[in-house]
Write an enzyme that holds these catalytic residues in place. Sequence first.
Site, PDB file in Angstrom:
ATOM      1  CE  LYS A   1    -104.266   1.261 -12.621  1.00 39.02           C
ATOM      2  NZ  LYS A   1    -104.431   2.641 -12.112  1.00 39.02           N
TER       3      LYS A   1
ATOM      4  CB  SER B   1    -108.110   3.096 -12.120  1.00 41.76           C
ATOM      5  OG  SER B   1    -106.793   3.621 -12.156  1.00 41.76           O
TER       6      SER B   1
ATOM      7  CB  SER C   1    -105.873   5.620  -9.580  1.00 42.23           C
ATOM      8  OG  SER C   1    -106.943   6.146 -10.331  1.00 42.23           O
TER       9      SER C   1
END
Length: 626
Positions: free
Chosen positions: A81, A155, A179
């Site tokens: 990420k 996210s 998330s």
Amino acid sequence: MTAITEWPAKLTAGWLRGQYLSGLLDPEAVIREIIRRAVRDKDMNIWIEPPAEAQITPFLAALKELNPQEHPLWGIPFAVKDNIDVKGLPTTAACPEFAYQPEADAAVVERLVAAGAIPVGKSNLDQFATGLVGVRSPYGETHNALRPEYISGGSSAGSAVAVARGQAVFSLGTDTAGSGRVPAALNGLVGYKPSLGAWPVRGVVPACASLDCVTVFAHNLEDALTVDRVARGFDEADPWSRCVKREAAALPGKLLLPQAPLDFYGLHADEYRRAWERAEAAVQELGLPVERVDCTLFSEAAAILYEGPWVAERWADLAGFVETHREAVLPVTESILSSGAAERHTASSLFQAMHRRQRYKREAELLLRDAVLVLPTCGGTWTREQVAANPVGANSDMGRYTNHCNLLDLSAVAIPAGEAAEGLPFGITLFALADSEHLLAGAGERFLAEGHSPERKDGGGAIGDGDAGGGGVGVAGGGSTAGASGGAVGVGAAAELSVSGMVTLAVCGLHMRGFPLEKQMLEHGARFWQEARTAPCYELVKLPTVPAKPGLLRQAAGGNAVELELWQMPVESLGAFASLIPAPLGLGRVALADGREVTGFICEGYAAAGAENVTAYGGWRYLPAD
């Protein structure tokens, strides 16, 4: 080397390690296929820094210096990420103007690379990790892996979709309010959220620093737990790090289900409700005590995350950038972050909220003692078009059953639980106390073993898709020949108790994952199933052989529990496998901590006289390197 003519759509560590160790595949070929898939899915907005040969080549070169049998993640590709640092790649947090070049890998990336894993790219996310929908990025809305008109979840959107689309075996996300779990549910994955501080967050752009943690997405629970084993551990350079040991998987004393009916939302609310009812029924059939409980404390705790002063913690970290670069921040993100500057967030309100949270934490500690709470991961989903029309409300709904977790210092794992509608996966989340992650592993393995994992339905080659086989036989220890003394049992007895042509082998030494003889397991068609422990009546000794092997001895009095691994091996391979195992070890009866008694390797008593007693370490994996 035999060329792969048909690649599986889903890449798992078990399949790749089998290919590598048998010489059928090399990491270079895997990376070429991943790059091809990334190009194929370019319009899905999965990546900020997509997989590219130039950036991956140094990691491939470094693998040549590592022994694949000694590095559990050797050649395993993963996505990162883009709020987690990877040296040589910019960290953007999905804001180009915020981008910087990190001087070092994030601590967790460093550990994974040291174990042989290959970071292949930086994945898309909701800007500054603010969102649970996956559409808040200037790099484009990340499409759902199965139905692109729907949200992917945020996210950690790109991280989840990269795994679901076969562009990584696992991926790193972050989780402050859900998330690391919502994207797992919406894309049919496992999302493992360790206890706060169990994995270091050094090198991670903070969202709420006191609540942030790094997470992992994978196709099966075993891959997630393998990553956890590598990533876990205290980091003295990280002020948020703490020592949280995960014990071997064990079943909880009870499972908790909500007493009151739950709320569902979105276009598929009714389908999600029915999927939850099916999941509840499945939980009640797992053979564990089930108790209905009042879940009000979890919803009240969730409410103070964004309605309370913790939003000011986000503002504390990002205020300087946002105030000078407002045009660079998406309007919805800017609105959420700037709300942290509201006058109502006073020192007094912060302490009031902290005191409320402490009360909730104590209530949760009492409720979850030796227990696992089961909730839906999401109560529904939305199309990307619907989220555009209602960005704040839709996002709030997605966190309804996730926001409480880190505030209450809980660990969690999101696992698949069928479908809500065609192409729309449904998932549940298991919650446990911070020091009880082993209960998540045990309960999750039990649920998935009952056939609720997509991997068991499509034969995707996932680790751990052997039958649970509650009374299955096992082979414990570092190896032995059949027929040694001490209550020995022959191979024929094991075959009689096999399930669907497979026999359960429990190993506690050199045949475990990442050890030199794992190759023998894979060559004989074995697949890892789960971790386990013996009953607390054994001693483990280190035999003075080359290499050293474990000897497991049952004690008439005293002793301790020893960690094992349970594998599934084809019955027809068992005889050939047993013939490779030298004395003084032999097959006998081994009692497990969950009450089962299985066939397993025992050590003849005479061999212990010249051996080092290593019982105190709790298992072969924890012995210090020679």
